[in-house]
Design an enzyme around this catalytic site. Structure first.
Site, PDB file in Angstrom:
ATOM      1  N   HIS A  81     -93.032  18.553  -1.127  1.00 43.54           N
ATOM      2  CA  HIS A  81     -93.757  19.806  -1.402  1.00 43.54           C
ATOM      3  C   HIS A  81     -93.028  20.996  -0.759  1.00 43.54           C
ATOM      4  O   HIS A  81     -92.933  22.063  -1.349  1.00 43.54           O
ATOM      5  CB  HIS A  81     -95.208  19.726  -0.907  1.00 43.54           C
ATOM      6  N   HIS A 238     -99.394  19.015 -10.168  1.00 44.93           N
ATOM      7  CA  HIS A 238     -98.869  18.519  -8.899  1.00 44.93           C
ATOM      8  C   HIS A 238     -97.638  17.631  -9.121  1.00 44.93           C
ATOM      9  O   HIS A 238     -96.671  17.675  -8.349  1.00 44.93           O
ATOM     10  CB  HIS A 238     -99.932  17.763  -8.095  1.00 44.93           C
ATOM     11  N   ASP A 242     -93.936  17.982  -7.438  1.00 40.17           N
ATOM     12  CA  ASP A 242     -93.171  16.866  -6.859  1.00 40.17           C
ATOM     13  C   ASP A 242     -91.786  16.780  -7.495  1.00 40.17           C
ATOM     14  O   ASP A 242     -90.779  16.586  -6.814  1.00 40.17           O
ATOM     15  CB  ASP A 242     -93.894  15.533  -7.112  1.00 40.17           C
ATOM     16  N   HIS A 265     -91.696  10.038  -7.755  1.00 37.77           N
ATOM     17  CA  HIS A 265     -90.533  10.208  -6.880  1.00 37.77           C
ATOM     18  C   HIS A 265     -89.426   9.184  -7.146  1.00 37.77           C
ATOM     19  O   HIS A 265     -88.253   9.517  -7.182  1.00 37.77           O
ATOM     20  CB  HIS A 265     -90.967  10.078  -5.420  1.00 37.77           C
TER      21      HIS A 265
HETATM   22 ZN    ZN Z   1     -96.845  15.333  -4.078  1.00 38.31          ZN
END
Ligand code: ZN
Length: 306
Positions: A81, A238, A242, A265
């Site tokens: 973040h 969100h 990321d 991720h």
């Molecule tokens: Zn996140």
């Protein structure tokens, strides 16, 4: 101010909080740094071997959050973040000092990072920025998850899709042009989880610092946070935050187009490793005023920082 030259922050900025997964109290200081030094993390709780570089190849774990480590096994986790905020604001160089292993989660989004960096202001250097331009399409699949990167003219476009059987989250899709669009809904969107997954996370030793103050929690058709959602697409937004943060582990900002379905991720990191293992997949170029199309200029950024 020019977006063509490298920037750092004007003066040191202090943050305090708790690590989402470790649950540990942590103090973080972002300090100005010299052109061409990039973003660098320093664990000031350790006396030596305490520098950790946010680089695609230094990611040693990417489930639930992005963790980087150096060759001595010293780690910094949940960097995504903060990295997203630095990318969005055009911060090329900064030293990030931490008193513990995990970046503070703040409110679960990048909003506090963006707000304080904007309040502090940016210091512009004379050194030109560098950009990574994607030259070829590369895609990866992992079961029903999918990610693709391709070239674009002057933008970084990110299209993201999530699909949940939980009907409140459901299927969400959003697409942003990172250099042109107003990204306030992106950097204000919080991390989230399903109520029924909290026990599983805790059993894995994760989310020890998690609470309704730093994550959206969804139980059946209800958001448990008393003020509800911050925007209609907060969940997928969100994921886009990321993704922006994880892309910044490339070292420079990027010109390309990313399309991801249900990734995260780990998939983003696998894709970037694939991109950088072959030099024909990308070019790195130094930007001077002459070789950058004017549409690259981030108008909302200029408005907010100028
Ligand atoms: Zn996140």
């Amino acid at each position: 101010m020019s977006i063509l030259t490298q920037k750092t922050i004007k003066t040191p900025i202090h943050f305090g909080g708790v690590g989402l997964h470790s649950g540990k109290e942590v103090k973080m200081k972002i300090l100005p740094s010299e052109p061409n030094s990039g973003i660098v993390f320093k664990r000031i709780d350790l006396e030596k071997n305490n520098i950790v570089i946010p680089n695609v190849y230094n990611v040693n774990r990417a489930s639930f959050c992005t963790t980087i480590s150096n060759e001595h096994g010293v780690e910094v986790s949940t960097i995504e973040h903060l990295m997203g905020a630095l990318y969005i604001l055009g911060v090329d160089n900064a030293l990030v000092e931490l008193t513990s292993q995990e970046v503070p989660i703040m409110d679960g989004s990048a909003r506090d990072f963006v707000k304080l960096i904007l309040e502090t202001g940016l210091k512009v250097s004379k050194a030109p920025i560098k950009l990574i331009k994607i030259n070829k399409q590369i895609s990866l699949e992992d079961g029903s998850k999918f990610i693709k990167i391709d070239k674009s003219n002057v933008s970084l476009d990110i299209r993201f899709e999530i699909k949940y059987s939980n009907s409140l989250i459901g299927n969400q899709i959003n697409k942003v042009n990172v250099y042109e669009d107003d990204l306030s809904d992106i950097y204000s969107s919080r991390t989230y989880c399903l109520f029924e997954d909290i026990d599983k996370l805790k059993k894995l030793g994760l989310a020890k610092g998690g609470s309704l103050n730093n994550a959206v929690v969804v139980k059946d058709k209800e958001v448990l946070n008393k003020d509800g959602l911050r925007n209609k697409l907060e969940f997928v937004n969100h994921k886009i935050l990321d993704c922006i943060g994880d892309v910044y582990l490339s070292g420079y900002r990027m010109i390309g187009s990313i399309d991801c379905s249900q990734g995260g991720h780990s998939l983003t990191n696998q894709l970037l490793r694939e991109v950088f293992q072959d030099k024909s997949n990308f070019s790195v170029f130094e930007v001077s005023g002459k070789n950058l199309p004017t549409t690259f200029v981030n108008k909302s950024q200029l408005k907010s920082i100028a």
